[in-house]
Write a protein that holds these residues in place. Sequence first.
Motif, PDB file in Angstrom:
ATOM      1  N   ARG A 153      -5.848 -71.342  -5.787  1.00 54.65           N
ATOM      2  CA  ARG A 153      -5.361 -71.378  -5.065  1.00 54.65           C
ATOM      3  C   ARG A 153      -6.739 -71.841  -4.137  1.00 54.65           C
ATOM      4  NH1 ARG A 153      -1.516 -68.562  -2.423  1.00 54.65           N
ATOM      5  NH2 ARG A 153      -0.095 -66.996  -4.233  1.00 54.65           N
ATOM      6  N   PHE A 154      -8.080 -71.873  -4.370  1.00 56.64           N
ATOM      7  CA  PHE A 154      -8.987 -71.954  -3.564  1.00 56.64           C
ATOM      8  C   PHE A 154     -10.217 -72.905  -4.136  1.00 56.64           C
ATOM      9  CE2 PHE A 154      -7.219 -68.064  -1.961  1.00 56.64           C
ATOM     10  CZ  PHE A 154      -6.442 -68.097  -0.948  1.00 56.64           C
ATOM     11  N   PRO A 155     -10.359 -73.643  -4.376  1.00 61.25           N
ATOM     12  CA  PRO A 155     -11.336 -74.172  -5.458  1.00 61.25           C
ATOM     13  C   PRO A 155     -11.792 -75.151  -4.686  1.00 61.25           C
ATOM     14  CG  PRO A 155      -8.713 -75.926  -5.304  1.00 61.25           C
ATOM     15  CD  PRO A 155      -8.957 -74.786  -5.056  1.00 61.25           C
ATOM     16  N   ASN A 156     -13.495 -75.189  -5.291  1.00 68.22           N
ATOM     17  CA  ASN A 156     -14.413 -75.517  -4.667  1.00 68.22           C
ATOM     18  C   ASN A 156     -14.842 -75.005  -3.392  1.00 68.22           C
ATOM     19  OD1 ASN A 156     -14.051 -78.539  -5.568  1.00 68.22           O
ATOM     20  ND2 ASN A 156     -12.277 -78.882  -4.713  1.00 68.22           N
ATOM     21  N   THR A 157     -14.729 -73.699  -4.199  1.00 75.15           N
ATOM     22  CA  THR A 157     -15.088 -72.688  -2.755  1.00 75.15           C
ATOM     23  C   THR A 157     -15.789 -71.847  -3.206  1.00 75.15           C
ATOM     24  OG1 THR A 157     -13.508 -71.460  -3.169  1.00 75.15           O
ATOM     25  CG2 THR A 157     -12.664 -72.194  -1.821  1.00 75.15           C
ATOM     26  N   ASP A 158     -16.727 -71.150  -2.693  1.00 75.52           N
ATOM     27  CA  ASP A 158     -17.629 -69.998  -3.168  1.00 75.52           C
ATOM     28  C   ASP A 158     -17.297 -69.219  -3.718  1.00 75.52           C
ATOM     29  OD1 ASP A 158     -20.168 -71.377  -2.501  1.00 75.52           O
ATOM     30  OD2 ASP A 158     -20.277 -70.165  -0.257  1.00 75.52           O
ATOM     31  N   TYR A 159     -16.048 -68.660  -3.461  1.00 77.39           N
ATOM     32  CA  TYR A 159     -15.105 -67.778  -4.303  1.00 77.39           C
ATOM     33  C   TYR A 159     -14.244 -68.046  -5.660  1.00 77.39           C
ATOM     34  CZ  TYR A 159     -14.914 -65.420   0.418  1.00 77.39           C
ATOM     35  OH  TYR A 159     -15.338 -65.423   2.102  1.00 77.39           O
ATOM     36  N   ALA A 160     -14.084 -69.616  -5.622  1.00 69.23           N
ATOM     37  CA  ALA A 160     -13.744 -70.453  -7.075  1.00 69.23           C
ATOM     38  C   ALA A 160     -14.984 -70.125  -7.703  1.00 69.23           C
ATOM     39  CB  ALA A 160     -13.170 -71.435  -6.560  1.00 69.23           C
ATOM     40  N   ARG A 161     -16.287 -70.638  -7.379  1.00 60.70           N
ATOM     41  CA  ARG A 161     -17.321 -70.775  -8.634  1.00 60.70           C
ATOM     42  C   ARG A 161     -17.516 -69.213  -9.164  1.00 60.70           C
ATOM     43  NH1 ARG A 161     -17.979 -75.628  -5.130  1.00 60.70           N
ATOM     44  NH2 ARG A 161     -18.889 -73.905  -3.429  1.00 60.70           N
ATOM     45  N   ASP A 162     -17.187 -68.161  -7.899  1.00 62.37           N
ATOM     46  CA  ASP A 162     -18.132 -67.043  -8.821  1.00 62.37           C
ATOM     47  C   ASP A 162     -16.840 -66.617  -9.438  1.00 62.37           C
ATOM     48  OD1 ASP A 162     -19.523 -64.465  -8.316  1.00 62.37           O
ATOM     49  OD2 ASP A 162     -17.742 -63.807  -7.947  1.00 62.37           O
ATOM     50  N   ALA A 163     -15.659 -66.803  -9.335  1.00 65.28           N
ATOM     51  CA  ALA A 163     -14.645 -66.352 -10.131  1.00 65.28           C
ATOM     52  C   ALA A 163     -14.850 -66.909 -11.741  1.00 65.28           C
ATOM     53  CB  ALA A 163     -13.196 -66.696  -9.431  1.00 65.28           C
ATOM     54  N   ALA A 164     -15.066 -67.933 -11.508  1.00 64.60           N
ATOM     55  CA  ALA A 164     -15.199 -68.597 -12.711  1.00 64.60           C
ATOM     56  C   ALA A 164     -15.868 -68.290 -13.427  1.00 64.60           C
ATOM     57  CB  ALA A 164     -15.680 -70.785 -12.815  1.00 64.60           C
ATOM     58  N   LEU A 165     -17.376 -67.862 -12.822  1.00 67.41           N
ATOM     59  CA  LEU A 165     -18.160 -67.419 -14.179  1.00 67.41           C
ATOM     60  C   LEU A 165     -17.868 -66.090 -14.257  1.00 67.41           C
ATOM     61  CD1 LEU A 165     -21.104 -67.822 -11.505  1.00 67.41           C
ATOM     62  CD2 LEU A 165     -20.735 -68.518 -13.478  1.00 67.41           C
ATOM     63  N   LYS A 166     -17.044 -65.080 -13.844  1.00 73.10           N
ATOM     64  CA  LYS A 166     -16.835 -63.740 -13.792  1.00 73.10           C
ATOM     65  C   LYS A 166     -15.685 -64.118 -15.012  1.00 73.10           C
ATOM     66  CE  LYS A 166     -17.839 -60.939  -9.973  1.00 73.10           C
ATOM     67  NZ  LYS A 166     -18.133 -61.834  -9.475  1.00 73.10           N
ATOM     68  N   ILE A 167     -14.545 -65.066 -15.283  1.00 73.33           N
ATOM     69  CA  ILE A 167     -13.762 -65.632 -15.794  1.00 73.33           C
ATOM     70  C   ILE A 167     -14.829 -65.726 -17.429  1.00 73.33           C
ATOM     71  CG2 ILE A 167     -12.161 -67.335 -16.925  1.00 73.33           C
ATOM     72  CD1 ILE A 167     -11.379 -67.821 -13.644  1.00 73.33           C
ATOM     73  N   ASP A 168     -15.134 -66.094 -17.392  1.00 73.33           N
ATOM     74  CA  ASP A 168     -16.412 -66.373 -18.241  1.00 73.33           C
ATOM     75  C   ASP A 168     -16.347 -65.282 -19.555  1.00 73.33           C
ATOM     76  OD1 ASP A 168     -15.876 -68.983 -18.559  1.00 73.33           O
ATOM     77  OD2 ASP A 168     -18.001 -69.594 -17.524  1.00 73.33           O
ATOM     78  N   LEU A 169     -17.207 -64.520 -18.610  1.00 71.19           N
ATOM     79  CA  LEU A 169     -17.330 -62.737 -18.878  1.00 71.19           C
ATOM     80  C   LEU A 169     -15.964 -62.162 -18.967  1.00 71.19           C
ATOM     81  CD1 LEU A 169     -19.799 -61.879 -15.932  1.00 71.19           C
ATOM     82  CD2 LEU A 169     -20.238 -62.313 -18.455  1.00 71.19           C
ATOM     83  N   CYS A 170     -15.571 -62.448 -18.954  1.00 73.56           N
ATOM     84  CA  CYS A 170     -13.651 -61.745 -18.665  1.00 73.56           C
ATOM     85  C   CYS A 170     -13.634 -62.090 -20.486  1.00 73.56           C
ATOM     86  CB  CYS A 170     -13.044 -61.865 -17.873  1.00 73.56           C
ATOM     87  SG  CYS A 170     -12.784 -60.535 -16.424  1.00 73.56           S
ATOM     88  N   ARG A 171     -13.739 -63.984 -20.659  1.00 73.44           N
ATOM     89  CA  ARG A 171     -13.857 -63.894 -22.310  1.00 73.44           C
ATOM     90  C   ARG A 171     -13.669 -63.141 -22.984  1.00 73.44           C
ATOM     91  NH1 ARG A 171      -9.547 -68.066 -21.784  1.00 73.44           N
ATOM     92  NH2 ARG A 171      -8.835 -69.730 -19.804  1.00 73.44           N
ATOM     93  N   ASP A 172     -15.625 -63.641 -22.933  1.00 71.89           N
ATOM     94  CA  ASP A 172     -15.848 -62.889 -23.963  1.00 71.89           C
ATOM     95  C   ASP A 172     -16.210 -61.784 -24.073  1.00 71.89           C
ATOM     96  OD1 ASP A 172     -19.047 -63.797 -24.993  1.00 71.89           O
ATOM     97  OD2 ASP A 172     -19.415 -61.638 -24.414  1.00 71.89           O
ATOM     98  N   HIS A 173     -15.537 -60.420 -23.228  1.00 68.08           N
ATOM     99  CA  HIS A 173     -14.856 -59.346 -23.437  1.00 68.08           C
ATOM    100  C   HIS A 173     -13.532 -59.205 -24.313  1.00 68.08           C
ATOM    101  CE1 HIS A 173     -16.222 -55.451 -21.996  1.00 68.08           C
ATOM    102  NE2 HIS A 173     -14.910 -55.096 -21.991  1.00 68.08           N
TER     103      HIS A 173
END
Length: 284
Positions: A153-173
Amino acid sequence: MLRSDPFRPRKLVVSLAATLLLSGCGLFGHEKPPIDLSTQQPDVLYNHGIDSIHDKSYSQAITQFEAIQQFYPYSPYTANAQLMEGYAYYKRDEFPDAISQLDRFLQLHPTSPDAAYAYYLRALCYYEQIADIQRDQQGTVQAMAALQEVVARFPNTDYARDAALKIDLCRDHLAGKEMLIGRYYERQHFYEAAVNRYQRVVQDYQTTNHVAEALQRLVEVYLKLGLVDQARKTASVLAYNYPGSIWYSYAYDQLRRTHSLQPGDQMPAPAKGGLISRTWNSVF
């Protein structure tokens, strides 16, 4: 897990008269009478709710924000009160209540300038509930879905960038959970079930830190099943992608000890291969 704190309230100016109204007779040394919130103006309630958040009095903030919604449903402060009540619940670790409040805000104000923040805060509520890999991971799946919604919904925002990092952590989990189950199946000699778990990590979680071990475990199980060609092919993939990893060293040593290496195999000997036999039992 590192706790995020996305606090961004909009503090509004409160007049001296309004401040005195809330302080009551305390200025003159008398005991404060109970405050009837229904008699307070929404701007006063809102700003004191923000003050309560700054003071970490989250329960009091919730009461003040709820009063705005109850007594002034059409006030210009009501939408912000709904959003900040969600934040106050988040700070109290009352995540289901926070999600419910944020869902309400988004349903009533889908085009609000604060919608991105609300979606992000909602995703954090799910993220903070991720359980240890020993437990069910449905919460991780929900968190990843909520985070992906922020990115979509909100690409190119700070929220999206932080969410993308957390998605990687979720995948790793989630990959870690698959590895945990796979190792359990392997110990119980349910080799086909173990192979399915390890293959899922390799195929579905390619960017995680668990892929090298999953490949090594596949080599190990294939050898136990007598599938030597499969073991060599998998070890070749491991050698190509993770040549310097300890997991490749383990896989190479397994092939060597079972006499499964062939002259045509494109697998160089690990740089520290001589150390493997001394550490194998301690690791496994």
